[in-house]
Design a protein around this motif. Structure first.
Motif, PDB file in Angstrom:
ATOM      1  N   ARG A 157       0.834  -1.206   0.000  1.00 23.53           N
ATOM      2  CA  ARG A 157       0.000   0.000   0.000  1.00 23.53           C
ATOM      3  C   ARG A 157       0.865   1.250   0.000  1.00 23.53           C
ATOM      4  NH1 ARG A 157      -3.285  -2.744   4.278  1.00 23.53           N
ATOM      5  NH2 ARG A 157      -2.239  -1.328   5.704  1.00 23.53           N
ATOM      6  N   GLU A 158       1.953   1.243   0.782  1.00 20.70           N
ATOM      7  CA  GLU A 158       2.854   2.406   0.809  1.00 20.70           C
ATOM      8  C   GLU A 158       3.535   2.602  -0.541  1.00 20.70           C
ATOM      9  OE1 GLU A 158       5.435   1.562   4.058  1.00 20.70           O
ATOM     10  OE2 GLU A 158       4.037   2.358   5.553  1.00 20.70           O
ATOM     11  N   ASN A 159       3.956   1.526  -1.174  1.00 23.00           N
ATOM     12  CA  ASN A 159       4.600   1.622  -2.485  1.00 23.00           C
ATOM     13  C   ASN A 159       3.629   2.151  -3.537  1.00 23.00           C
ATOM     14  OD1 ASN A 159       7.001   0.674  -1.473  1.00 23.00           O
ATOM     15  ND2 ASN A 159       6.624  -1.445  -2.082  1.00 23.00           N
ATOM     16  N   ARG A 160       2.387   1.675  -3.522  1.00 22.58           N
ATOM     17  CA  ARG A 160       1.383   2.165  -4.484  1.00 22.58           C
ATOM     18  C   ARG A 160       1.101   3.637  -4.218  1.00 22.58           C
ATOM     19  NH1 ARG A 160      -2.429   1.460  -8.134  1.00 22.58           N
ATOM     20  NH2 ARG A 160      -4.557   2.155  -7.797  1.00 22.58           N
ATOM     21  N   ALA A 161       0.961   4.006  -2.968  1.00 23.87           N
ATOM     22  CA  ALA A 161       0.702   5.407  -2.639  1.00 23.87           C
ATOM     23  C   ALA A 161       1.864   6.286  -3.079  1.00 23.87           C
ATOM     24  CB  ALA A 161       0.456   5.550  -1.141  1.00 23.87           C
ATOM     25  N   GLN A 162       3.086   5.817  -2.893  1.00 23.82           N
ATOM     26  CA  GLN A 162       4.251   6.588  -3.306  1.00 23.82           C
ATOM     27  C   GLN A 162       4.289   6.731  -4.828  1.00 23.82           C
ATOM     28  OE1 GLN A 162       7.931   4.863  -2.023  1.00 23.82           O
ATOM     29  NE2 GLN A 162       9.154   6.601  -2.693  1.00 23.82           N
ATOM     30  N   THR A 163       3.922   5.689  -5.550  1.00 27.31           N
ATOM     31  CA  THR A 163       3.889   5.743  -7.012  1.00 27.31           C
ATOM     32  C   THR A 163       2.858   6.756  -7.488  1.00 27.31           C
ATOM     33  OG1 THR A 163       4.547   3.425  -7.140  1.00 27.31           O
ATOM     34  CG2 THR A 163       3.528   4.381  -9.094  1.00 27.31           C
ATOM     35  N   LEU A 164       1.620   6.659  -6.979  1.00 29.96           N
ATOM     36  CA  LEU A 164       0.567   7.589  -7.375  1.00 29.96           C
ATOM     37  C   LEU A 164       0.929   9.019  -7.001  1.00 29.96           C
ATOM     38  CD1 LEU A 164      -2.600   5.540  -6.393  1.00 29.96           C
ATOM     39  CD2 LEU A 164      -1.798   6.065  -8.687  1.00 29.96           C
ATOM     40  N   SER A 165       1.498   9.207  -5.833  1.00 31.99           N
ATOM     41  CA  SER A 165       1.851  10.548  -5.377  1.00 31.99           C
ATOM     42  C   SER A 165       2.950  11.160  -6.234  1.00 31.99           C
ATOM     43  CB  SER A 165       2.293  10.511  -3.916  1.00 31.99           C
ATOM     44  OG  SER A 165       1.231  10.085  -3.103  1.00 31.99           O
ATOM     45  N   SER A 166       3.926  10.352  -6.637  1.00 30.13           N
ATOM     46  CA  SER A 166       5.010  10.910  -7.464  1.00 30.13           C
ATOM     47  C   SER A 166       4.489  11.334  -8.832  1.00 30.13           C
ATOM     48  CB  SER A 166       6.162   9.919  -7.596  1.00 30.13           C
ATOM     49  OG  SER A 166       5.822   8.863  -8.454  1.00 30.13           O
ATOM     50  N   VAL A 167       3.558  10.575  -9.405  1.00 31.03           N
ATOM     51  CA  VAL A 167       2.969  10.957 -10.691  1.00 31.03           C
ATOM     52  C   VAL A 167       2.165  12.244 -10.523  1.00 31.03           C
ATOM     53  CG1 VAL A 167       1.277  10.280 -12.438  1.00 31.03           C
ATOM     54  CG2 VAL A 167       2.961   8.641 -11.642  1.00 31.03           C
ATOM     55  N   PHE A 168       1.371  12.330  -9.466  1.00 26.88           N
ATOM     56  CA  PHE A 168       0.595  13.540  -9.198  1.00 26.88           C
ATOM     57  C   PHE A 168       1.512  14.739  -8.994  1.00 26.88           C
ATOM     58  CE2 PHE A 168      -1.167  16.381  -5.927  1.00 26.88           C
ATOM     59  CZ  PHE A 168      -2.223  16.909  -6.655  1.00 26.88           C
ATOM     60  N   HIS A 169       2.586  14.556  -8.220  1.00 30.08           N
ATOM     61  CA  HIS A 169       3.528  15.641  -7.937  1.00 30.08           C
ATOM     62  C   HIS A 169       4.167  16.145  -9.222  1.00 30.08           C
ATOM     63  CE1 HIS A 169       7.498  17.323  -6.865  1.00 30.08           C
ATOM     64  NE2 HIS A 169       6.801  17.889  -5.897  1.00 30.08           N
ATOM     65  N   HIS A 170       4.619  15.248 -10.067  1.00 34.54           N
ATOM     66  CA  HIS A 170       5.286  15.636 -11.308  1.00 34.54           C
ATOM     67  C   HIS A 170       4.331  16.412 -12.214  1.00 34.54           C
ATOM     68  CE1 HIS A 170       7.964  15.548 -14.697  1.00 34.54           C
ATOM     69  NE2 HIS A 170       7.091  14.883 -15.422  1.00 34.54           N
ATOM     70  N   THR A 171       3.113  15.909 -12.370  1.00 32.94           N
ATOM     71  CA  THR A 171       2.133  16.563 -13.240  1.00 32.94           C
ATOM     72  C   THR A 171       1.765  17.946 -12.708  1.00 32.94           C
ATOM     73  OG1 THR A 171       1.264  14.390 -13.839  1.00 32.94           O
ATOM     74  CG2 THR A 171      -0.129  16.294 -14.322  1.00 32.94           C
ATOM     75  N   ALA A 172       1.486  18.050 -11.425  1.00 31.25           N
ATOM     76  CA  ALA A 172       1.102  19.337 -10.838  1.00 31.25           C
ATOM     77  C   ALA A 172       2.261  20.327 -10.894  1.00 31.25           C
ATOM     78  CB  ALA A 172       0.632  19.135  -9.401  1.00 31.25           C
ATOM     79  N   ALA A 173       3.490  19.875 -10.681  1.00 35.86           N
ATOM     80  CA  ALA A 173       4.648  20.772 -10.739  1.00 35.86           C
ATOM     81  C   ALA A 173       4.822  21.339 -12.146  1.00 35.86           C
ATOM     82  CB  ALA A 173       5.914  20.033 -10.299  1.00 35.86           C
ATOM     83  N   VAL A 174       4.631  20.517 -13.159  1.00 27.99           N
ATOM     84  CA  VAL A 174       4.732  21.006 -14.542  1.00 27.99           C
ATOM     85  C   VAL A 174       3.669  22.060 -14.801  1.00 27.99           C
ATOM     86  CG1 VAL A 174       4.402  20.332 -16.964  1.00 27.99           C
ATOM     87  CG2 VAL A 174       5.879  18.973 -15.484  1.00 27.99           C
ATOM     88  N   ILE A 175       2.445  21.835 -14.343  1.00 25.21           N
ATOM     89  CA  ILE A 175       1.368  22.801 -14.546  1.00 25.21           C
ATOM     90  C   ILE A 175       1.687  24.119 -13.846  1.00 25.21           C
ATOM     91  CG2 ILE A 175      -1.056  23.300 -13.960  1.00 25.21           C
ATOM     92  CD1 ILE A 175      -1.595  20.288 -14.477  1.00 25.21           C
ATOM     93  N   ILE A 176       2.182  24.061 -12.618  1.00 26.13           N
ATOM     94  CA  ILE A 176       2.523  25.285 -11.868  1.00 26.13           C
ATOM     95  C   ILE A 176       3.632  26.060 -12.570  1.00 26.13           C
ATOM     96  CG2 ILE A 176       3.575  26.127  -9.726  1.00 26.13           C
ATOM     97  CD1 ILE A 176       2.037  23.870  -8.278  1.00 26.13           C
ATOM     98  N   ILE A 177       4.662  25.371 -13.027  1.00 22.36           N
ATOM     99  CA  ILE A 177       5.797  26.042 -13.664  1.00 22.36           C
ATOM    100  C   ILE A 177       5.389  26.655 -15.000  1.00 22.36           C
ATOM    101  CG2 ILE A 177       8.050  25.631 -14.734  1.00 22.36           C
ATOM    102  CD1 ILE A 177       8.564  23.627 -12.418  1.00 22.36           C
ATOM    103  N   VAL A 178       4.610  25.939 -15.796  1.00 19.77           N
ATOM    104  CA  VAL A 178       4.180  26.475 -17.090  1.00 19.77           C
ATOM    105  C   VAL A 178       3.273  27.684 -16.886  1.00 19.77           C
ATOM    106  CG1 VAL A 178       2.767  25.966 -19.132  1.00 19.77           C
ATOM    107  CG2 VAL A 178       4.514  24.351 -18.397  1.00 19.77           C
ATOM    108  N   ALA A 179       2.305  27.577 -15.961  1.00 18.20           N
ATOM    109  CA  ALA A 179       1.389  28.700 -15.716  1.00 18.20           C
ATOM    110  C   ALA A 179       2.155  29.918 -15.196  1.00 18.20           C
ATOM    111  CB  ALA A 179       0.307  28.286 -14.727  1.00 18.20           C
ATOM    112  N   GLY A 180       3.076  29.715 -14.265  1.00 17.30           N
ATOM    113  CA  GLY A 180       3.874  30.823 -13.740  1.00 17.30           C
ATOM    114  C   GLY A 180       4.746  31.458 -14.810  1.00 17.30           C
TER     115      GLY A 180
END
Length: 182
Positions: free
Chosen positions: A77-100
């Motif tokens: 469960r921790e490994n799956r959560a870490q996988t999903l969270s890293s994908v979410f983090h990467h996608t959201a960071a790209v959106i923040i940087i592009v918008a800024g």
């Protein structure tokens, strides 16, 4: 005498106009720094603040996902959560940087509407040319969604077997028994 006085006043007026029109005059630079410069600093501060908040949110999200899921062992469960969270983090960071970045370009004075239109056209052309890339992203999304494998799982992909170190929508990084990253 009046003509000379009028010529001097006209020359002084021309010099004032040149000073006002010159973007590198001290007065114009100070005005720009106090208006646009402060807004750009605010945008940068907002971007860094959102990225910091995102990092904290992803950490909390990992804990929540790991605690609420009932399938598999705690480590799974921790490994799956870490996988999903890293994908979410990467996608959201790209959106923040592009918008800024777009906001900063707009503040500098670059018209971003034609830029965004051009990017859309180029994106469409690249999408037709890069169908395999889009297919890879789709397959990566399905791997993560279906929990086929995650971080710290031992898998065989093609001729390579090893421990999954990192996974996102596009790539999976495996470390084999010899320590080589694939």
């Amino acid at each position: 005498e009046r003509a000379e006085l009028a010529d001097r006043e006209a020359e002084e007026a021309r010099q004032k106009v040149r000073a006002i029109e010159n973007p590198f005059s001290l007065n114009n630079m100070i005005n720009w720094l106090l208006t646009s410069g402060m807004r750009i600093l605010g945008i940068l501060a907002g971007m860094f603040g959102l990225l910091w908040l995102l990092r904290r949110l992803v950490h909390q999200l990992t804990n929540i996902i790991a605690a609420r899921t009932q399938r598999g062992s705690l480590r799974d469960r921790e490994n799956r959560a870490q996988t999903l969270s890293s994908v979410f983090h990467h996608t959201a960071a790209v959106i923040i940087i592009v918008a800024g970045s777009l906001m900063i370009l707009s503040e500098i004075g670059i018209d971003i509407v034609p830029l965004m239109g051009g990017v859309a056209v180029v994106g469409l052309a690249v999408a037709f040319g890069a169908q395999n890339l889009i297919r890879d992203y789709f397959y990566g999304f399905m791997i993560i969604l279906e929990n086929q494998y995650g971080i710290n799982d031992v898998v065989r992909i093609g001729n390579v077997a090893g421990l999954v170190e990192r996974i996102n929508l596009r790539i999976t990084v495996l470390r084999d028994l010899e320590g080589v990253a694939h």
